[in-house]
Write a protein that holds these residues in place. Structure first.
Motif, short mmCIF file in Angstrom:
data_model
loop_
_atom_site.label_atom_id
_atom_site.label_comp_id
_atom_site.label_asym_id
_atom_site.label_seq_id
_atom_site.Cartn_x
_atom_site.Cartn_y
_atom_site.Cartn_z
N LEU A 41 51.91 -25.92 5.04
CA LEU A 41 52.57 -25.39 4.00
C LEU A 41 53.83 -24.85 4.36
N THR A 123 43.33 -21.31 -1.66
CA THR A 123 43.96 -22.60 -1.84
C THR A 123 44.75 -23.05 -0.76
N GLN A 126 42.12 -24.12 1.98
CA GLN A 126 41.54 -25.23 1.75
C GLN A 126 42.51 -26.36 2.03
N ASP A 127 43.67 -26.39 1.60
CA ASP A 127 44.82 -27.44 1.71
C ASP A 127 44.83 -27.76 3.27
N ALA A 149 49.44 -30.95 5.07
CA ALA A 149 48.88 -29.99 4.01
C ALA A 149 49.73 -30.10 2.85
N GLU A 152 48.02 -32.83 0.64
CA GLU A 152 46.59 -32.30 0.37
C GLU A 152 46.86 -31.55 -1.01
N ALA A 153 47.84 -30.40 -0.84
CA ALA A 153 48.10 -29.56 -2.03
C ALA A 153 48.51 -30.20 -3.24
N ALA A 156 45.43 -32.07 -4.77
CA ALA A 156 44.76 -31.13 -5.39
C ALA A 156 45.13 -30.66 -6.78
N SER A 157 46.65 -30.71 -6.75
CA SER A 157 47.07 -30.28 -8.00
C SER A 157 47.12 -31.04 -9.32
#
Length: 159
Positions: A41, A123, A126-127, A149, A152-153, A156-157
Motif C-alpha cells: 500500500l 484495513t 487486512q489488504d 495490496a 485487494e484494497a 474491498a472498497s
C-alpha cells in the motif's frame, strides 16, 4: 511492515477466501510471493527479512504469534484464509497493529508500525494479508505472483 510465513502440508477444504495453501514452499518461492516495493500500500514498505520458517506445529505457531492479550484481539469483517485475527497495540506498544492469518498450515503475519494509536490501520493490514495469501496461491499454482495490496484494497472498497 513485516511479513513472515510458516510452511507445512495440509489438506484443507476450499472456502470463500480461495483454496488453501497445501504446498511446502521453499525459501525462493516465499521470497517471490511476498510483496515487494510497489506491491504494498502507498506509504508502506516491505520488510527486508523475507523468510520462511518450518519449525514447530502450525497451530501452536499461529497461537504464539498472536500472544496472550485477548482483550487486544479483533476479528476482521471478512476472514482471510482459514483464520484471521488482528492484535491492536500488543505488549507495551501504543501504535501498531499486527495481523495474523492461517491458510492450511501456512501462517502469515503482517505488522503495521506507527499507527499513532489509529486503529483504522486494520484495513490496510487486512489488504496486505489478502494480497500475500493470493500471491502464495499464485505461486502454489505455478504462476507468477502478481497480486498487490492495492488490488485487494480496490476490491474491498467496491463491496
Amino acid at each position: 511492515m513485516s511479513l513472515a510465513a510458516l510452511t507445512g502440508c495440509s489438506s484443507g477444504s476450499e472456502d470463500e477466501a480461495g483454496k488453501p495453501l497445501t504446498k511446502q514452499f521453499e525459501q525462493g518461492e516465499i521470497t517471490q510471493a511476498l510483496p515487494g516495493p510497489g506491491e504494498v500500500l502507498p506509504g508502506w514498505e516491505p520488510y527486508k527479512g523475507k523468510r520462511v520458517t518450518s519449525e514447530g506445529i502450525h497451530k501452536s505457531a499461529y497461537a504464539s504469534w498472536k500472544g496472550t492479550e485477548r482483550s487486544k484481539e479483533r476479528t476482521p469483517k471478512k476472514t482471510v484464509g482459514d483464520e484471521t485475527v488482528f492484535v491492536v497495540n500488543p505488549g507495551l506498544s501504543e501504535n501498531s497493529v499486527h495481523g495474523f492469518s492461517r491458510s492450511g498450515s501456512v501462517s502469515i503475519r503482517v505488522e503495521l508500525q506507527g499507527t499513532g494509536g489509529d486503529t483504522t490501520g486494520v484495513t490496510g493490514v487486512q489488504d496486505m494479508l489478502a494480497a500475500t495469501l493470493k500471491r502464495l496461491q499464485q505461486v502454489q499454482d505455478g504462476k507468477r505472483a502478481t497480486a498487490t495490496a492495492g488490488d485487494e484494497a480496490a476490491k474491498a472498497s467496491k463491496k
